[in-house]
Design an enzyme around this catalytic site. Structure first.
Site, PDB file in Angstrom:
ATOM      1  N   ASP A 122       0.844  -1.193   0.000  1.00  0.00           N
ATOM      2  CA  ASP A 122       0.000   0.000   0.000  1.00  0.00           C
ATOM      3  C   ASP A 122       0.882   1.247   0.000  1.00  0.00           C
ATOM      4  OD1 ASP A 122      -3.217   0.498   1.005  1.00  0.00           O
ATOM      5  OD2 ASP A 122      -1.821   2.193   1.076  1.00  0.00           O
ATOM      6  N   ILE A 123       0.502   2.226  -0.789  1.00  0.00           N
ATOM      7  CA  ILE A 123       1.293   3.448  -0.933  1.00  0.00           C
ATOM      8  C   ILE A 123       1.226   4.316   0.326  1.00  0.00           C
ATOM      9  CG2 ILE A 123      -0.477   4.984  -1.911  1.00  0.00           C
ATOM     10  CD1 ILE A 123       1.617   5.700  -4.099  1.00  0.00           C
TER      11      ILE A 123
ATOM     12  N   ASN B  17     -12.866  -3.431   2.544  1.00  0.00           N
ATOM     13  CA  ASN B  17     -13.782  -2.315   2.732  1.00  0.00           C
ATOM     14  C   ASN B  17     -14.807  -2.324   1.597  1.00  0.00           C
ATOM     15  OD1 ASN B  17     -12.374  -1.360   5.008  1.00  0.00           O
ATOM     16  ND2 ASN B  17     -10.926  -0.249   3.706  1.00  0.00           N
TER      17      ASN B  17
ATOM     18  N   GLY C 295     -15.566   2.631   3.921  1.00  0.00           N
ATOM     19  CA  GLY C 295     -14.294   3.333   3.725  1.00  0.00           C
ATOM     20  C   GLY C 295     -13.582   2.954   2.441  1.00  0.00           C
ATOM     21  N   GLN C 296     -14.345   2.420   1.465  1.00  0.00           N
ATOM     22  CA  GLN C 296     -13.707   2.023   0.210  1.00  0.00           C
ATOM     23  C   GLN C 296     -13.424   3.248  -0.652  1.00  0.00           C
ATOM     24  OE1 GLN C 296     -15.847  -0.967  -2.044  1.00  0.00           O
ATOM     25  NE2 GLN C 296     -14.153  -1.231  -3.497  1.00  0.00           N
TER      26      GLN C 296
ATOM     27  N   HIS D  95     -10.124  -5.387  -3.189  1.00  0.00           N
ATOM     28  CA  HIS D  95      -8.773  -5.597  -2.655  1.00  0.00           C
ATOM     29  C   HIS D  95      -8.863  -6.023  -1.207  1.00  0.00           C
ATOM     30  CE1 HIS D  95      -9.907  -1.356  -2.418  1.00  0.00           C
ATOM     31  NE2 HIS D  95      -9.242  -1.286  -1.269  1.00  0.00           N
ATOM     32  N   LEU D  96      -8.013  -6.973  -0.871  1.00  0.00           N
ATOM     33  CA  LEU D  96      -7.909  -7.472   0.496  1.00  0.00           C
ATOM     34  C   LEU D  96      -6.700  -6.790   1.134  1.00  0.00           C
ATOM     35  CD1 LEU D  96      -8.893  -9.549   2.617  1.00  0.00           C
ATOM     36  CD2 LEU D  96      -7.263 -11.168   1.611  1.00  0.00           C
ATOM     37  N   HIS D  97      -6.967  -6.009   2.192  1.00  0.00           N
ATOM     38  CA  HIS D  97      -5.856  -5.405   2.942  1.00  0.00           C
ATOM     39  C   HIS D  97      -5.247  -6.476   3.847  1.00  0.00           C
ATOM     40  CE1 HIS D  97      -6.845  -1.009   2.314  1.00  0.00           C
ATOM     41  NE2 HIS D  97      -8.038  -1.518   2.069  1.00  0.00           N
TER      42      HIS D  97
HETATM   43  P1  AMP Z   1      -9.760   1.302   0.303  1.00  0.00           P
HETATM   44  O1  AMP Z   1      -9.960   2.540   1.123  1.00  0.00           O
HETATM   45  O2  AMP Z   1     -10.139   0.030   1.009  1.00  0.00           O
HETATM   46  O3  AMP Z   1     -10.387   1.423  -1.068  1.00  0.00           O
HETATM   47  O4  AMP Z   1      -8.204   1.163   0.107  1.00  0.00           O
HETATM   48  C1  AMP Z   1      -7.519   1.715  -0.980  1.00  0.00           C
HETATM   49  C2  AMP Z   1      -6.060   1.638  -0.643  1.00  0.00           C
HETATM   50  O5  AMP Z   1      -5.315   1.795  -1.826  1.00  0.00           O
HETATM   51  C3  AMP Z   1      -5.590   2.719   0.335  1.00  0.00           C
HETATM   52  O6  AMP Z   1      -5.046   2.106   1.505  1.00  0.00           O
HETATM   53  C4  AMP Z   1      -4.552   3.480  -0.464  1.00  0.00           C
HETATM   54  O7  AMP Z   1      -3.470   3.918   0.321  1.00  0.00           O
HETATM   55  C5  AMP Z   1      -4.142   2.457  -1.506  1.00  0.00           C
HETATM   56  N1  AMP Z   1      -3.599   2.995  -2.739  1.00  0.00           N
HETATM   57  C6  AMP Z   1      -4.129   3.974  -3.501  1.00  0.00           C
HETATM   58  N2  AMP Z   1      -3.366   4.175  -4.593  1.00  0.00           N
HETATM   59  C7  AMP Z   1      -2.336   3.302  -4.513  1.00  0.00           C
HETATM   60  C8  AMP Z   1      -1.211   3.023  -5.326  1.00  0.00           C
HETATM   61  N3  AMP Z   1      -0.980   3.695  -6.457  1.00  0.00           N
HETATM   62  N4  AMP Z   1      -0.350   2.054  -4.932  1.00  0.00           N
HETATM   63  C9  AMP Z   1      -0.553   1.383  -3.791  1.00  0.00           C
HETATM   64  N5  AMP Z   1      -1.604   1.591  -2.981  1.00  0.00           N
HETATM   65  C10 AMP Z   1      -2.477   2.547  -3.329  1.00  0.00           C
END
Ligand code: AMP
Length: 114
Positions: free
Chosen positions: A30-31, A87, A93-94, A100-102
Site C-alpha cells: 500500500d502506498i 472495505n 471506507g472504500q 482488494h484485500l488489505h
Molecule cells: P480502500 O480505502 O479500502 O479502497 O483502500 C484503498 C487503498 O489503496 C488505500 O489504503 C490506499 O493507500 C491504496 N492505494 C491507492 N493508490 C495506490 C497506489 N498507487 N499504490 C498502492 N496503494 C495505493
C-alpha cells in the site's frame, strides 16, 4: 467497467511494489501504509466491490486468502498475527473500486476499528 488505479497497476501503466503475482492475483504494498506490513491483495479480474462478487468467483476469493497467508509468512507476521480487511462502499471506507484485500501486520491492531 471504469478503469481504476489498480487496473493500471495490473497493466503496468503505473508502478507498484509488487510482492506476489500469478495468473489471477496481484499483491503490492500500500502506498500509504497503516502498519509496518500493509499489502493489498487483488484479483486481476475487475470486481468493483464485495457486492459484485459472483458465485463463479468463489475460488478466486479463496485464492486471495491463500496468497495473503503466503505473504504473511514471507513478511514474518504469520505467528505474531495480522488483520485482513475488505472495505465495501462509502461507509466501509472504500476508495478504490477494484476489490482488494488489505493485509495488515507488524503491530498490534485495535478493536473495534474506528
Ligand atoms: P480502500 O480505502 O479500502 O479502497 O483502500 C484503498 C487503498 O489503496 C488505500 O489504503 C490506499 O493507500 C491504496 N492505494 C491507492 N493508490 C495506490 C497506489 N498507487 N499504490 C498502492 N496503494 C495505493
Amino acid at each position: 467497467m471504469s478503469e481504476t488505479i489498480f487496473s493500471k497497476i495490473i497493466n503496468r501503466e503505473i508502478a507498484a511494489d509488487i510482492v506476489f503475482e500469478n495468473d489471477r492475483i496481484l499483491a503490492f504494498r500500500d502506498i500509504n501504509p497503516q502498519a509496518p506490513v500493509h499489502v493489498l491483495v487483488i484479483p486481476k479480474k475487475p470486481i468493483p466491490t464485495i457486492n459484485a462478487i459472483d458465485p463463479e468467483d468463489v475460488a478466486l476469493i479463496g485464492e486471495l486468502f491463500i496468497a495473503a497467508r503466503q505473504i504473511a509468512a514471507e513478511e514474518g507476521i504469520d505467528e505474531s498475527g495480522y488483520r485482513t480487511v475488505f472495505n465495501c462502499n462509502r461507509d466501509g471506507g472504500q476508495e478504490v473500486y477494484h476489490l482488494h484485500l488489505h493485509l495488515l501486520g507488524g503491530r498490534a491492531m485495535q478493536w473495534p476499528p474506528g
